[in-house]
Design an enzyme around this catalytic site. Structure first.
Site, PDB file in Angstrom:
ATOM      1  N   GLY A   1      -1.918  -2.086  -8.862  1.00  7.58           N
ATOM      2  CA  GLY A   1      -1.081  -3.255  -8.618  1.00  7.58           C
ATOM      3  C   GLY A   1      -0.775  -4.029  -9.881  1.00  7.58           C
ATOM      4  O   GLY A   1       0.315  -4.592 -10.035  1.00  7.58           O
ATOM      5  N   ASP A   2      -1.719  -4.040 -10.805  1.00  9.17           N
ATOM      6  CA  ASP A   2      -1.509  -4.728 -12.077  1.00  9.17           C
ATOM      7  C   ASP A   2      -0.498  -3.975 -12.943  1.00  9.17           C
ATOM      8  O   ASP A   2       0.352  -4.581 -13.595  1.00  9.17           O
ATOM      9  CB  ASP A   2      -2.839  -4.861 -12.824  1.00  9.17           C
ATOM     10  CG  ASP A   2      -3.931  -5.443 -11.941  1.00  9.17           C
ATOM     11  OD1 ASP A   2      -3.621  -6.351 -11.151  1.00  9.17           O
ATOM     12  OD2 ASP A   2      -5.075  -4.968 -12.028  1.00  9.17           O
TER      13      ASP A   2
ATOM     14  N   GLY B   1       0.821  -1.203   0.000  1.00  9.76           N
ATOM     15  CA  GLY B   1       0.000   0.000   0.000  1.00  9.76           C
ATOM     16  C   GLY B   1       0.854   1.251   0.000  1.00  9.76           C
ATOM     17  O   GLY B   1       1.845   1.361  -0.721  1.00  9.76           O
TER      18      GLY B   1
END
Length: 321
Positions: free
Chosen positions: A254-255, A225
């Site tokens: 995140g991807d 995070g």
């Protein structure tokens, strides 16, 4: 380089930007957009945005599936679609200035045993046919698909000499480790779930990452995070951070980060730097838009082997990624 992504439960992601979320009220959006969705789909979009070849293997059902295929083609992503009876799901995201994202994820279609098998066969065959540098297994498994599905695909692909990355959660994540994927990408919550305990500091996350490696993963790229990112492999542990001034949406960040890691040249330090730079760029873009090279700010990234073990894990989105 060709990155093959496999998304067993893709989606259309509709995002509305609203002034404030008022339960029970009539909300008027300041802006809206529709993007191809699903973790593997997002990785392919980010890879294509960076100028690399990519193929997305996914089940395609109904008019929603047809629109998903069309939108991906417009973004330069080649699609290897497997027809299914159920319709591709539609997810809704609500973004408010300065507040956490509200997202409603639909369950998606239930695949039959034949559809599940056809998707597995298509992914394994495409990895060989396109000469994939990486095969990326991403996202939740749809209803009707066993938790061992990713493990089966990882094992088959590694037999063919294809490097494999896995980004999923729960029982599918745990099962995939036995097949020894080259890299896995959990977030802090997924690390905690696997370890069976809460994680309060970076040191807790490092310990959990080592548990994941002991279970079979070659490397662990962990998103923490706002605190930063970790990379743990057989040659050491790295920590990376990148400040973010304004967060518009963290959908797909995140991807994008995983895509940055897989497409980076050089060693582990360069790959981790690319990962966090892509993630930091993605959260500053609307909806689930993927960053292009002009969005990336590598000069803001810090990568070190001097890991801040005592640093608390933060859930604040307005910081590092």
């Amino acid at each position: 380089m060709t990155v093959l992504t496999v998304t067993p439960n893709p989606s259309l992601d509709r995002t509305y930007e609203i002034p404030a979320l008022v339960p029970g009220g009539v909300l008027r959006a300041d802006g809206d957009r529709v993007d191809p969705g699903g973790k593997g789909v997002n990785v392919s979009r980010a890879v294509a945005a960076a100028g690399h070849a990519t193929v997305a293997v996914l089940p395609v059902g109904g008019p929603e599936g047809a629109l998903l295929t069309q939108l991906l083609a417009e973004l330069g992503v080649e699609v290897s679609g497997v027809p299914v009876a159920g319709s591709t799901r539609v997810n809704i995201s609500l973004t408010e200035p300065g507040r956490a994202l509200t997202k409603v994820n639909a369950p998606g279609p239930e695949l039959t045993a034949d559809e599940s098998r056809a998707l597995l066969e298509a992914a394994a065959a495409e990895a060989v046919n396109c000469g994939a540098t990486w095969l990326v297994c991403c996202g939740s498994l749809p209803r009707g698909v066993p938790s061992s599905w990713y493990a089966d695909l990882v094992a088959r692909s590694r037999t063919e000499g294809v490097r494999v990355a896995v980004d999923t959660s729960g029982s599918a994540f745990a099962a995939s480790l036995a097949a020894r994927p080259d890299v896995v990408k959990p977030n802090a919550e997924e690390l905690a779930e696997f370890a069976g305990r809460s994680l309060a500091t970076v040191q807790d996350a490092v310990k959990a990452a080592h548990q994941v490696r002991e279970a079979g993963a070659g490397a662990v790229l962990a998103s923490l995070g706002a605190t930063g990112q970790l990379l743990v492999d057989d040659s050491g542990t790295w920590f990376a951070s990148a400040p973010v001034a304004t967060v518009r949406s963290d959908v797909g960040a995140g991807d994008a980060s995983l895509a940055g890691f897989l497409t980076a040249g050089g060693g582990r330090e360069e790959a981790l730097a690319s990962a966090i730079a892509h993630g930091a760029a993605a959260v500053q873009l609307p909806g689930s838009r993927m960053p292009t090279p002009r969005d990336i700010r590598p000069e803001t990234v810090t990568v070190t082997t001097d890991v801040p073990f005592d640093l608390p894990l933060s859930h604040n989105v307005n910081g590092a990624v």
